[in-house]
Motif scaffolding. Structure first.
Motif, short mmCIF file in Angstrom:
data_model
loop_
_atom_site.label_atom_id
_atom_site.label_comp_id
_atom_site.label_asym_id
_atom_site.label_seq_id
_atom_site.Cartn_x
_atom_site.Cartn_y
_atom_site.Cartn_z
N PHE A 5 1.26 -1.53 0.04
CA PHE A 5 0.02 0.10 -0.16
C PHE A 5 0.84 1.39 0.04
N VAL A 6 0.27 2.34 -1.46
CA VAL A 6 1.35 3.28 -1.38
C VAL A 6 0.57 4.79 -0.42
N TRP A 7 0.91 5.30 -0.05
CA TRP A 7 0.68 6.83 0.50
C TRP A 7 0.99 7.90 0.38
N GLU A 26 -4.12 10.66 0.67
CA GLU A 26 -3.60 10.80 2.43
C GLU A 26 -4.78 10.99 2.51
N GLN A 27 -5.10 10.47 3.92
CA GLN A 27 -6.21 10.47 5.02
C GLN A 27 -5.63 11.13 6.09
N LYS A 28 -5.28 12.47 6.40
CA LYS A 28 -5.08 12.09 8.19
C LYS A 28 -5.70 11.65 9.06
N GLU A 43 -10.08 -9.07 5.39
CA GLU A 43 -8.92 -8.50 4.55
C GLU A 43 -9.48 -7.21 4.17
N ASP A 44 -10.27 -5.99 4.90
CA ASP A 44 -11.32 -5.04 3.98
C ASP A 44 -10.93 -3.67 4.76
N ARG A 45 -9.83 -3.82 6.58
CA ARG A 45 -9.83 -3.33 6.67
C ARG A 45 -8.10 -3.16 7.90
N ALA A 46 -7.58 -2.11 7.89
CA ALA A 46 -6.57 -2.02 8.54
C ALA A 46 -6.31 -1.64 9.79
N THR A 62 -10.71 2.02 0.05
CA THR A 62 -10.87 3.35 0.00
C THR A 62 -9.57 4.46 0.57
N GLY A 63 -9.02 3.67 1.83
CA GLY A 63 -8.15 4.08 1.82
C GLY A 63 -8.93 5.25 3.07
N ALA A 64 -9.83 5.57 3.25
CA ALA A 64 -10.32 6.83 4.76
C ALA A 64 -10.06 5.51 6.14
#
Length: 284
Positions: A5-7, A26-28, A43-46, A62-64
């Motif tokens: 994953f690249v932020w 990026e989501q701050k 595998e849908d949450r980090a 979504t990266g949110a």
């Protein structure tokens, strides 16, 4: 498979794997160093643990940032997920804290009745929580011995201590049923049988602290990352050294793909390096 994953802080395009690709905005959310990350079983949450004293949940599609967990006054060093909708984080404030994953309510704090040490790593197994502990400040000067501690997830009772490391512990994980893996500043990684509490193997070779470790019983491999800028590979069953990967920077994290054919290392210089690990366990 191994995912990356690249932020980034903007919407610029960057070269990834030889191709120009868009980089996610990026989501701050965190306001301090991110010290640990784990991915949910679905595998849908980090989940990320930070020095800002929070754990954050992220939507991997979504990266949110979708949820925040707060539970103490100390920076958080580590995070893991248990099978009972619990999310557990280790704290520099000398305890581990368990959150309800859905409501974010604090369910338990795991701390000895007297004293206690910073918790540098956490993992769970079969109704138990394991914590990798730093140095107990009550011990005499020069005594840096540290323990991994096993707790009942439900009651918070201490079930067992695993003593053997001569310096503070920095990480722990459970590579297979009944196995506990620990790593520490004494330059070793150690394997334990949680049924008996016995230490079954010591993995040596690093000059300085072992900052991270991971293993797979299925693939019979163990990897350690060190302050000495090296990733070492061992055969899990015998302890035999199999390979050395030089990195050029201290290795803060190591991870093995589900298929056992790739190992990734997160480095202090900000780089992530990936090597092919397929067939290593057959070389010996």
């Amino acid at each position: 498979s191994l995912r990356s994953f690249v932020w980034a802080t903007d919407a610029k395009r960057k070269v990834v794997d030889g191709a120009t690709r868009p980089v996610a905005i990026e989501q701050k959310a965190h306001f301090g160093a991110v010290n640990a990350v784990c991915v949910s079983a679905t595998e849908d949450r980090a989940f990320t643990a930070s020095a800002d004293r929070t754990v954050r949940a992220w939507d991997l599609r979504t990266g949110a940032a979708v949820m925040q967990y707060r539970g103490g006054s100390g920076g958080l060093t580590s995070v893991c997920q248990s099978h009972k909708h619990m999310l557990i984080a280790g704290s520099l404030d000398r305890y581990a804290v368990a959150f309800h994953q859905v409501s974010s309510v604090v369910l338990h704090r795991y701390k000895p009745r007297e004293g206690g040490e910073p918790v540098n790593g956490v993992c769970t197994m079969e109704g138990s929580l394991f914590t990798a502990c730093g140095r107990d400040p009550r011990k005499p000067k020069g005594d840096n011995t540290s323990v991994a501690r096993q707790w009942s997830l439900e009651t918070g009772q201490v079930l067992r201590e695993y003593a053997g490391h001569t310096e503070r512990l920095l990480a722990c994980s459970n590579p297979a049923q009944h196995m506990l893996l620990t790593a520490g500043e004494d330059g070793t990684a150690r394997l334990w049988d949680v049924r008996s509490g016995a230490q079954t193997r010591i993995f040596r070779g690093h000059v300085g602290a072992v900052l991270s470790a991971c293993a797979s019983a299925e693939h019979n491999l163990l990897f350690t990352g060190g302050q000495d800028r090296v990733v070492r590979c061992f055969e899990l069953g015998s302890g035999q050294p199999l390979a050395i990967f030089k990195t050029g920077s201290p290795v803060l994290a190591v991870g093995l793909s589900a298929r056992g054919d790739r190992v990734a290392a997160g480095l202090q210089d900000g780089m992530v390096r990936v090597w092919c690990s397929a067939g290593l366990s057959e070389r010996g």
